[in-house]
Design an enzyme around this catalytic site. Sequence first.
Site, PDB file in Angstrom:
ATOM      1  N   PRO A   1       4.757   1.655   1.704  1.00 43.64           N
ATOM      2  CA  PRO A   1       5.010   0.993   0.411  1.00 43.64           C
ATOM      3  C   PRO A   1       4.262  -0.342   0.349  1.00 43.64           C
ATOM      4  O   PRO A   1       4.342  -1.137   1.274  1.00 43.64           O
ATOM      5  CB  PRO A   1       6.522   0.762   0.416  1.00 43.64           C
ATOM      6  CG  PRO A   1       7.072   1.663   1.468  1.00 43.64           C
ATOM      7  CD  PRO A   1       5.976   1.857   2.475  1.00 43.64           C
ATOM      8  N   GLU A   2       3.504  -0.539  -0.725  1.00 43.79           N
ATOM      9  CA  GLU A   2       2.767  -1.790  -0.911  1.00 43.79           C
ATOM     10  C   GLU A   2       3.451  -2.596  -2.013  1.00 43.79           C
ATOM     11  O   GLU A   2       4.495  -2.210  -2.523  1.00 43.79           O
ATOM     12  CB  GLU A   2       1.304  -1.492  -1.269  1.00 43.79           C
ATOM     13  CG  GLU A   2       0.592  -0.643  -0.204  1.00 43.79           C
ATOM     14  CD  GLU A   2      -0.871  -0.364  -0.547  1.00 43.79           C
ATOM     15  OE1 GLU A   2      -1.507  -1.218  -1.175  1.00 43.79           O
ATOM     16  OE2 GLU A   2      -1.371   0.709  -0.185  1.00 43.79           O
TER      17      GLU A   2
ATOM     18  N   ARG B   1      10.855   7.074   9.967  1.00 42.30           N
ATOM     19  CA  ARG B   1      10.057   6.693  11.144  1.00 42.30           C
ATOM     20  C   ARG B   1      10.581   5.445  11.839  1.00 42.30           C
ATOM     21  O   ARG B   1      10.007   5.002  12.821  1.00 42.30           O
ATOM     22  CB  ARG B   1       8.594   6.543  10.731  1.00 42.30           C
ATOM     23  CG  ARG B   1       8.014   7.916  10.364  1.00 42.30           C
ATOM     24  CD  ARG B   1       6.706   7.814   9.647  1.00 42.30           C
ATOM     25  NE  ARG B   1       5.631   7.346  10.523  1.00 42.30           N
ATOM     26  CZ  ARG B   1       4.407   7.109  10.111  1.00 42.30           C
ATOM     27  NH1 ARG B   1       4.101   7.273   8.836  1.00 42.30           N
ATOM     28  NH2 ARG B   1       3.488   6.691  10.938  1.00 42.30           N
TER      29      ARG B   1
ATOM     30  N   ARG C   1     -16.379 -14.979   8.003  1.00 45.09           N
ATOM     31  CA  ARG C   1     -15.715 -13.904   8.754  1.00 45.09           C
ATOM     32  C   ARG C   1     -16.629 -12.689   8.867  1.00 45.09           C
ATOM     33  O   ARG C   1     -17.249 -12.264   7.909  1.00 45.09           O
ATOM     34  CB  ARG C   1     -14.399 -13.515   8.084  1.00 45.09           C
ATOM     35  CG  ARG C   1     -13.363 -14.626   8.231  1.00 45.09           C
ATOM     36  CD  ARG C   1     -12.029 -14.256   7.671  1.00 45.09           C
ATOM     37  NE  ARG C   1     -11.341 -13.210   8.431  1.00 45.09           N
ATOM     38  CZ  ARG C   1     -10.029 -12.967   8.294  1.00 45.09           C
ATOM     39  NH1 ARG C   1      -9.303 -13.678   7.470  1.00 45.09           N
ATOM     40  NH2 ARG C   1      -9.472 -12.005   8.986  1.00 45.09           N
TER      41      ARG C   1
END
Length: 260
Positions: free
Chosen positions: A2-3, A107, A140
């Site tokens: 879930p985001e 899970r 980066r």
Amino acid sequence: MPELPEVETVRRALDRRVRGRVITAYRVGRPAFNRPIPTRALSRLKGSRIESVERRGKYLILRLSRGWDLVCHLGMSGSISFDSVEENHVRFRFTAGGRIVKMHDPRRFGRVGCALPKLGPEPLSAGFNADYLLGALRGRSAAVKACLLDQAVVAGVGNIYATEALYHAGIRPQRRAGAVSRAEAARLCVEVKQVLRRAIRMGGTTLQDQAFKDPEGRPGRFSLRTAVYGRKLGACGHELKATNRPISGRTSLYCPVCQR
Ligand SMILES: [Zn+2]
């Protein structure tokens, strides 16, 4: 996993149904989560009123009376439902205002009563803008998508929405973060916000590998609208490619024509 849009969908449902209610009972499932709920968190639960339900990134925060917050994370495949759903994998439940709220977690990666980690800005806030993102990506060497998935860079974006936003911004997921231009960072910010707003409006995404349902048991409808994620052809009509190397553990789809 879930985001932000899925967690926001859960937040809204919880806020609607249990805000202002007092928690009268709770039960921890067997087996519980991989990381147990701290007894300190549990001991304060009963008798507390839920003042509001908030969200930070992918974390749900129940603001409780007595100045106490209960922080929850749904983990890889967790979900929250009201009392009608079957009992399997219920790791934690509580009763508030006569309504039973259950947290399922097949899970066991979910967490309840955890501390909020250090998180980057909310993607829908004004603090997430071109200047900020350009600064966060500057120098980066990691892939730009890996940076979007880094919760310390921006909170709540995961695989689905990073894939979608990069597609709409015309940036390949494997591009070196430091090579993203100012104009591209500005575009990426706009697309991240747009894709998240659209997904929230649709009640989140439900796919085979993300069997999200809101607390009332309704699936999200955004999967009908993805432009790249889970597709063979992009919304542009081009055949999509997967990155040669995994990014943050997974290969990522992109359009070799539209994304640079
Ligand atoms: Zn294309």
